[in-house]
Design a protein around this motif. Structure first.
Motif, PDB file in Angstrom:
ATOM      1  N   GLY A   1       0.782  -1.231   0.000  1.00  0.00           N
ATOM      2  CA  GLY A   1       0.000   0.000   0.000  1.00  0.00           C
ATOM      3  C   GLY A   1       0.809   1.273   0.000  1.00  0.00           C
ATOM      4  O   GLY A   1       0.275   2.352  -0.268  1.00  0.00           O
ATOM      5  N   VAL A   2       2.106   1.199   0.332  1.00  0.00           N
ATOM      6  CA  VAL A   2       2.973   2.380   0.328  1.00  0.00           C
ATOM      7  C   VAL A   2       3.659   2.460  -1.034  1.00  0.00           C
ATOM      8  O   VAL A   2       4.329   1.504  -1.458  1.00  0.00           O
ATOM      9  N   GLU A   3       3.493   3.586  -1.721  1.00  0.00           N
ATOM     10  CA  GLU A   3       4.089   3.713  -3.049  1.00  0.00           C
ATOM     11  C   GLU A   3       5.406   4.477  -2.987  1.00  0.00           C
ATOM     12  O   GLU A   3       5.595   5.368  -2.164  1.00  0.00           O
ATOM     13  N   PHE A   4       6.308   4.075  -3.889  1.00  0.00           N
ATOM     14  CA  PHE A   4       7.613   4.713  -4.014  1.00  0.00           C
ATOM     15  C   PHE A   4       7.579   5.596  -5.260  1.00  0.00           C
ATOM     16  O   PHE A   4       7.403   5.106  -6.377  1.00  0.00           O
ATOM     17  N   LEU A   5       7.787   6.898  -5.062  1.00  0.00           N
ATOM     18  CA  LEU A   5       7.636   7.867  -6.144  1.00  0.00           C
ATOM     19  C   LEU A   5       8.962   8.562  -6.436  1.00  0.00           C
ATOM     20  O   LEU A   5       9.402   9.428  -5.670  1.00  0.00           O
ATOM     21  N   PRO A   6       9.622   8.193  -7.540  1.00  0.00           N
ATOM     22  CA  PRO A   6      10.854   8.895  -7.923  1.00  0.00           C
ATOM     23  C   PRO A   6      10.574  10.352  -8.274  1.00  0.00           C
ATOM     24  O   PRO A   6       9.596  10.671  -8.956  1.00  0.00           O
ATOM     25  N   VAL A   7      11.432  11.234  -7.805  1.00  0.00           N
ATOM     26  CA  VAL A   7      11.293  12.668  -8.037  1.00  0.00           C
ATOM     27  C   VAL A   7      12.220  13.084  -9.176  1.00  0.00           C
ATOM     28  O   VAL A   7      13.383  12.672  -9.228  1.00  0.00           O
ATOM     29  N   GLU A   8      11.696  13.887 -10.092  1.00  0.00           N
ATOM     30  CA  GLU A   8      12.506  14.413 -11.199  1.00  0.00           C
ATOM     31  C   GLU A   8      12.956  15.826 -10.857  1.00  0.00           C
ATOM     32  O   GLU A   8      12.131  16.736 -10.738  1.00  0.00           O
ATOM     33  N   LEU A   9      14.243  16.013 -10.692  1.00  0.00           N
ATOM     34  CA  LEU A   9      14.789  17.320 -10.343  1.00  0.00           C
ATOM     35  C   LEU A   9      15.031  18.160 -11.593  1.00  0.00           C
ATOM     36  O   LEU A   9      15.186  17.622 -12.693  1.00  0.00           O
ATOM     37  N   PRO A  10      15.087  19.475 -11.462  1.00  0.00           N
ATOM     38  CA  PRO A  10      15.383  20.324 -12.618  1.00  0.00           C
ATOM     39  C   PRO A  10      16.763  20.028 -13.202  1.00  0.00           C
ATOM     40  O   PRO A  10      17.681  19.589 -12.505  1.00  0.00           O
ATOM     41  N   GLY A  11      16.868  20.234 -14.510  1.00  0.00           N
ATOM     42  CA  GLY A  11      18.169  20.131 -15.167  1.00  0.00           C
ATOM     43  C   GLY A  11      18.552  18.748 -15.634  1.00  0.00           C
ATOM     44  O   GLY A  11      19.698  18.534 -16.051  1.00  0.00           O
ATOM     45  N   ARG A  12      17.621  17.792 -15.611  1.00  0.00           N
ATOM     46  CA  ARG A  12      17.955  16.424 -16.020  1.00  0.00           C
ATOM     47  C   ARG A  12      16.737  15.743 -16.634  1.00  0.00           C
ATOM     48  O   ARG A  12      15.602  16.124 -16.384  1.00  0.00           O
ATOM     49  N   LEU A  13      17.021  14.760 -17.491  1.00  0.00           N
ATOM     50  CA  LEU A  13      16.000  13.957 -18.166  1.00  0.00           C
ATOM     51  C   LEU A  13      14.891  14.839 -18.746  1.00  0.00           C
ATOM     52  O   LEU A  13      15.158  15.719 -19.548  1.00  0.00           O
ATOM     53  N   THR A  14      13.631  14.599 -18.347  1.00  0.00           N
ATOM     54  CA  THR A  14      12.512  15.339 -18.925  1.00  0.00           C
ATOM     55  C   THR A  14      12.529  16.817 -18.549  1.00  0.00           C
ATOM     56  O   THR A  14      11.800  17.621 -19.135  1.00  0.00           O
ATOM     57  N   ARG A  15      13.391  17.204 -17.594  1.00  0.00           N
ATOM     58  CA  ARG A  15      13.463  18.604 -17.155  1.00  0.00           C
ATOM     59  C   ARG A  15      14.841  19.190 -17.446  1.00  0.00           C
ATOM     60  O   ARG A  15      15.286  20.112 -16.754  1.00  0.00           O
ATOM     61  N   TYR A  16      15.479  18.687 -18.498  1.00  0.00           N
ATOM     62  CA  TYR A  16      16.841  19.124 -18.791  1.00  0.00           C
ATOM     63  C   TYR A  16      16.916  20.632 -19.055  1.00  0.00           C
ATOM     64  O   TYR A  16      17.914  21.282 -18.734  1.00  0.00           O
ATOM     65  N   GLY A  17      15.850  21.193 -19.599  1.00  0.00           N
ATOM     66  CA  GLY A  17      15.853  22.619 -19.910  1.00  0.00           C
ATOM     67  C   GLY A  17      15.544  23.516 -18.727  1.00  0.00           C
ATOM     68  O   GLY A  17      15.651  24.741 -18.831  1.00  0.00           O
ATOM     69  N   ASP A  18      15.164  22.931 -17.596  1.00  0.00           N
ATOM     70  CA  ASP A  18      14.851  23.727 -16.407  1.00  0.00           C
ATOM     71  C   ASP A  18      16.130  24.003 -15.623  1.00  0.00           C
ATOM     72  O   ASP A  18      16.898  23.082 -15.342  1.00  0.00           O
ATOM     73  N   PRO A  19      16.382  25.237 -15.241  1.00  0.00           N
ATOM     74  CA  PRO A  19      17.617  25.539 -14.521  1.00  0.00           C
ATOM     75  C   PRO A  19      17.627  24.920 -13.126  1.00  0.00           C
ATOM     76  O   PRO A  19      16.624  24.940 -12.416  1.00  0.00           O
ATOM     77  N   MET A  20      18.769  24.364 -12.760  1.00  0.00           N
ATOM     78  CA  MET A  20      18.950  23.816 -11.426  1.00  0.00           C
ATOM     79  C   MET A  20      19.228  24.963 -10.452  1.00  0.00           C
ATOM     80  O   MET A  20      20.051  25.837 -10.738  1.00  0.00           O
ATOM     81  N   PRO A  21      18.534  25.019  -9.306  1.00  0.00           N
ATOM     82  CA  PRO A  21      18.824  26.065  -8.320  1.00  0.00           C
ATOM     83  C   PRO A  21      20.283  26.040  -7.873  1.00  0.00           C
ATOM     84  O   PRO A  21      20.955  25.001  -7.936  1.00  0.00           O
ATOM     85  N   ASP A  22      20.760  27.178  -7.403  1.00  0.00           N
ATOM     86  CA  ASP A  22      22.164  27.317  -7.025  1.00  0.00           C
ATOM     87  C   ASP A  22      22.469  26.799  -5.628  1.00  0.00           C
ATOM     88  O   ASP A  22      23.641  26.626  -5.283  1.00  0.00           O
ATOM     89  N   THR A  23      21.444  26.611  -4.801  1.00  0.00           N
ATOM     90  CA  THR A  23      21.662  26.193  -3.416  1.00  0.00           C
ATOM     91  C   THR A  23      20.648  25.128  -3.028  1.00  0.00           C
ATOM     92  O   THR A  23      19.573  25.005  -3.643  1.00  0.00           O
ATOM     93  N   PHE A  24      20.975  24.367  -1.978  1.00  0.00           N
ATOM     94  CA  PHE A  24      20.018  23.400  -1.454  1.00  0.00           C
ATOM     95  C   PHE A  24      18.786  24.111  -0.901  1.00  0.00           C
ATOM     96  O   PHE A  24      17.678  23.566  -0.972  1.00  0.00           O
ATOM     97  N   GLN A  25      18.968  25.299  -0.348  1.00  0.00           N
ATOM     98  CA  GLN A  25      17.825  26.029   0.172  1.00  0.00           C
ATOM     99  C   GLN A  25      16.821  26.355  -0.938  1.00  0.00           C
ATOM    100  O   GLN A  25      15.608  26.182  -0.768  1.00  0.00           O
ATOM    101  N   GLU A  26      17.334  26.816  -2.086  1.00  0.00           N
ATOM    102  CA  GLU A  26      16.450  27.134  -3.209  1.00  0.00           C
ATOM    103  C   GLU A  26      15.837  25.867  -3.794  1.00  0.00           C
ATOM    104  O   GLU A  26      14.656  25.852  -4.175  1.00  0.00           O
ATOM    105  N   LEU A  27      16.623  24.803  -3.882  1.00  0.00           N
ATOM    106  CA  LEU A  27      16.094  23.538  -4.392  1.00  0.00           C
ATOM    107  C   LEU A  27      14.991  23.020  -3.483  1.00  0.00           C
ATOM    108  O   LEU A  27      13.943  22.552  -3.953  1.00  0.00           O
ATOM    109  N   ALA A  28      15.211  23.083  -2.167  1.00  0.00           N
ATOM    110  CA  ALA A  28      14.206  22.598  -1.218  1.00  0.00           C
ATOM    111  C   ALA A  28      12.906  23.381  -1.345  1.00  0.00           C
ATOM    112  O   ALA A  28      11.811  22.796  -1.318  1.00  0.00           O
TER     113      ALA A  28
END
Length: 245
Positions: free
Chosen positions: A46-73
């Motif tokens: 019943g518990v599902e495992f959901l992979p998260v897609e971060l900016p700047g990779r795969l389907t989000r390659y064109g999205d800029p990656m934040p400069d800090t962990f604070q901004e990413l969070a």
């Protein structure tokens, strides 16, 4: 009874299930996308495992990656916010262990639903870093490291893709370098710190600092640093219990 539905989001590798009892959001480590979890099951009991897609990779390659962990969070919280309607946990390995910790810090400050548990694998506590071999690597060495990770996942590295993702990895390494936390914020949710017995990058004994960040349980599983890629049964059992606790 009509089950709730969710609007699709670029942050998730696949849409959440309406009938899940809990969710574990899986955040990929440095230089990688959500596909590193392709070998994982979609759910357990019943518990599902959901992979998260971060900016700047795969389907989000064109999205800029934040400069800090604070901004990413902050961006991660906004992206996952519609899906925090069930008991949930966050899982991060190595680099992303710091990302999920910072997300939990910001969730608490914003008064949003907290994870039932935070899982950090193969990473020292924030006040004990930044650390890691990759901080001292040039781009050629980072490309070699990335190729080894791809092989560990059971795939063959393609030179052009390695070149592209070496840039992603360099960005992620610099995010880690900038994350300096002399005094960690203490979380309102418990942490499970997961070490790997054969990990030469972050030996389990270097992870004791997580006790300063939250009420912390420690687990040590057999295998090297990247064994989590194989979705070992003992790891899945611990993660499944997280949003059920």
């Amino acid at each position: 009874m009509t089950l709730p539905t969710h609007t699709p989001t670029p942050w998730l590798h696949r849409p959440p299930s309406a009938d899940a009892s809990g969710r574990v959001f899986l955040v990929p480590h440095a230089g990688c996308g959500a596909n590193i979890f392709d070998g994982w099951p979609e759910r357990r009991a019943g518990v599902e495992f959901l992979p998260v897609e971060l900016p700047g990779r795969l389907t989000r390659y064109g999205d800029p990656m934040p400069d800090t962990f604070q901004e990413l969070a902050a961006a991660l919280i906004e992206g996952l916010r519609p899906f925090l309607d069930l008991p949930y946990a966050l899982f991060g390995h190595c680099w992303s262990g710091l990302a999920v910790y910072e997300a939990a810090v910001q969730l608490g400050r914003a008064g949003l639903p907290m994870p039932e548990r935070l899982f950090v694998s193969g990473q020292v506590a924030p006040q004990d870093g930044p650390v890691g071999r990759m901080l001292g690597m040039d781009d050629t060495e980072l490309a070699q490291e990335l190729s080894e990770t791809i092989r560990a996942a059971g795939n063959q590295p393609h030179p052009e893709l390695v070149a592209l993702y070496t840039k992603v990895l360099r960005t992620d390494v610099e995010v880690c370098r900038r994350y300096v936390v002399p005094e960690p914020a203490r979380l309102d949710c418990p942490v499970t710190a997961i070490g790997w017995a054969e990990d030469t990058d972050v030996p389990p004994e270097r992870m004791t600092g997580w006790a300063r960040c939250a009420d912390t349980a420690f687990e040590v599983f057999p295998g090297p640093h990247h064994r989590f890629l194989d979705a070992p049964a003992e790891l899945l059992a611990v993660l499944r219990a997280g949003p059920s606790s």
